[in-house]
Design a protein around this motif. Structure first.
Motif, short mmCIF file in Angstrom:
data_model
loop_
_atom_site.label_atom_id
_atom_site.label_comp_id
_atom_site.label_asym_id
_atom_site.label_seq_id
_atom_site.Cartn_x
_atom_site.Cartn_y
_atom_site.Cartn_z
N ALA A 8 0.83 -1.20 0.00
CA ALA A 8 0.00 0.00 0.00
C ALA A 8 0.87 1.25 0.00
CB ALA A 8 -0.92 -0.01 1.22
N SER A 9 0.39 2.28 -0.71
CA SER A 9 1.14 3.52 -0.71
C SER A 9 0.23 4.72 -0.95
CB SER A 9 2.24 3.50 -1.77
OG SER A 9 1.69 3.43 -3.05
N SER A 10 0.63 5.82 -0.34
CA SER A 10 0.06 7.12 -0.67
C SER A 10 1.18 7.82 -1.43
CB SER A 10 -0.33 7.89 0.60
OG SER A 10 0.83 8.29 1.31
N GLY A 11 1.03 9.07 -1.72
CA GLY A 11 2.10 9.77 -2.42
C GLY A 11 3.38 9.85 -1.61
N ILE A 12 3.29 9.74 -0.31
CA ILE A 12 4.43 9.94 0.57
C ILE A 12 4.84 8.66 1.32
CG2 ILE A 12 5.20 11.19 2.64
CD1 ILE A 12 3.38 13.48 1.70
N ARG A 35 -10.80 -3.05 1.09
CA ARG A 35 -10.74 -3.07 2.55
C ARG A 35 -9.33 -2.75 3.03
NH1 ARG A 35 -8.85 -5.25 6.50
NH2 ARG A 35 -7.83 -6.88 5.33
N VAL A 36 -8.33 -3.29 2.34
CA VAL A 36 -6.93 -3.02 2.68
C VAL A 36 -6.65 -1.52 2.57
CG1 VAL A 36 -4.54 -3.39 1.95
CG2 VAL A 36 -6.11 -5.33 2.09
N ALA A 37 -7.16 -0.89 1.52
CA ALA A 37 -6.95 0.56 1.33
C ALA A 37 -7.55 1.35 2.49
CB ALA A 37 -7.54 1.02 0.01
N ARG A 38 -8.75 1.00 2.90
CA ARG A 38 -9.37 1.71 4.04
C ARG A 38 -8.57 1.49 5.32
NH1 ARG A 38 -13.84 -0.37 1.42
NH2 ARG A 38 -14.08 -2.02 2.96
N HIS A 39 -8.08 0.28 5.51
CA HIS A 39 -7.28 -0.04 6.69
C HIS A 39 -5.97 0.76 6.68
CE1 HIS A 39 -5.06 -3.35 9.14
NE2 HIS A 39 -5.52 -2.42 9.93
N PHE A 40 -5.31 0.80 5.53
CA PHE A 40 -4.07 1.57 5.38
C PHE A 40 -4.31 3.05 5.66
CE2 PHE A 40 -1.13 3.91 2.47
CZ PHE A 40 0.05 3.60 3.12
N ARG A 41 -5.38 3.58 5.09
CA ARG A 41 -5.72 5.00 5.27
C ARG A 41 -5.89 5.33 6.74
NH1 ARG A 41 -10.65 7.87 5.34
NH2 ARG A 41 -10.34 10.03 4.70
N ALA A 42 -6.47 4.42 7.51
CA ALA A 42 -6.69 4.65 8.95
C ALA A 42 -5.37 4.82 9.71
CB ALA A 42 -7.51 3.51 9.54
N TYR A 43 -4.30 4.23 9.21
CA TYR A 43 -2.99 4.33 9.86
C TYR A 43 -2.22 5.59 9.48
CZ TYR A 43 -3.10 -0.31 11.91
OH TYR A 43 -3.41 -1.40 12.68
N LEU A 44 -2.66 6.26 8.43
CA LEU A 44 -1.96 7.46 7.99
C LEU A 44 -2.24 8.64 8.92
CD1 LEU A 44 -2.65 7.35 4.14
CD2 LEU A 44 -0.48 6.87 5.30
N PRO A 45 -1.28 9.54 9.07
CA PRO A 45 -1.56 10.77 9.82
C PRO A 45 -2.69 11.52 9.13
CG PRO A 45 0.80 10.55 9.37
CD PRO A 45 0.10 9.48 8.60
N ARG A 46 -3.46 12.26 9.91
CA ARG A 46 -4.64 12.95 9.39
C ARG A 46 -4.33 13.78 8.13
NH1 ARG A 46 -9.56 13.86 11.49
NH2 ARG A 46 -8.88 13.07 13.50
N ARG A 47 -3.21 14.46 8.11
CA ARG A 47 -2.89 15.33 6.97
C ARG A 47 -2.63 14.53 5.69
NH1 ARG A 47 2.57 15.26 6.14
NH2 ARG A 47 3.82 14.48 7.86
N LEU A 48 -2.32 13.25 5.80
CA LEU A 48 -2.07 12.42 4.61
C LEU A 48 -3.30 11.63 4.17
CD1 LEU A 48 1.46 10.97 5.40
CD2 LEU A 48 0.86 12.97 4.03
N ARG A 49 -4.37 11.68 4.92
CA ARG A 49 -5.55 10.89 4.59
C ARG A 49 -6.29 11.37 3.36
NH1 ARG A 49 -7.87 9.74 10.64
NH2 ARG A 49 -6.05 8.56 11.30
N GLN A 50 -5.95 12.54 2.87
CA GLN A 50 -6.58 13.05 1.65
C GLN A 50 -5.76 12.73 0.40
OE1 GLN A 50 -9.74 14.17 1.62
NE2 GLN A 50 -9.59 13.55 3.75
N GLU A 51 -4.66 12.01 0.58
CA GLU A 51 -3.82 11.59 -0.55
C GLU A 51 -4.52 10.47 -1.33
OE1 GLU A 51 -0.53 12.50 -1.39
OE2 GLU A 51 -0.69 14.12 0.07
N ALA A 72 -8.75 10.20 -3.58
CA ALA A 72 -9.36 10.72 -2.36
C ALA A 72 -10.48 11.68 -2.74
CB ALA A 72 -8.32 11.42 -1.52
N PRO A 73 -11.51 11.77 -1.95
CA PRO A 73 -11.83 10.88 -0.84
C PRO A 73 -12.51 9.61 -1.35
CG PRO A 73 -13.48 12.57 -0.97
CD PRO A 73 -12.48 12.84 -2.07
N PHE A 74 -12.32 8.52 -0.65
CA PHE A 74 -12.99 7.26 -1.03
C PHE A 74 -13.63 6.65 0.20
CE2 PHE A 74 -8.63 6.19 -0.12
CZ PHE A 74 -8.71 5.10 0.68
#
Length: 74
Positions: A8-12, A35-51, A72-74
């Protein structure tokens, strides 16, 4: 039953082998990737959740491979 690895990855942030599951086929793995994407997103810092997020699905033998990209958002 094949073992699928989800990277899993975001831009950062990138996590190799974020989750690993035994699933019957790539189609089931594709559905699980949401489901994995939603789980990963939950672990990201709030400022990165819109990536935008990318989830790579790799069957352990390397025979099958897919990429799920979610804007984003999904």
């Amino acid at each position: 039953m094949p073992r699928y690895v989800f990277n899993a990855s975001s831009g950062i942030c990138f996590v190799q082998e974020f989750e690993i599951h035994h699933l019957p086929d790539l189609e089931t793995a594709w559905r699980e990737a949401h489901r994995v994407a939603r789980h990963f997103r939950a672990y990201l810092p709030r400022r990165l959740r819109q990536e935008n997020l990318t989830v790579e699905i790799v069957e352990e033998t390397g025979q099958e491979f897919a990429i799920l990209r979610l804007e984003a958002p999904f």
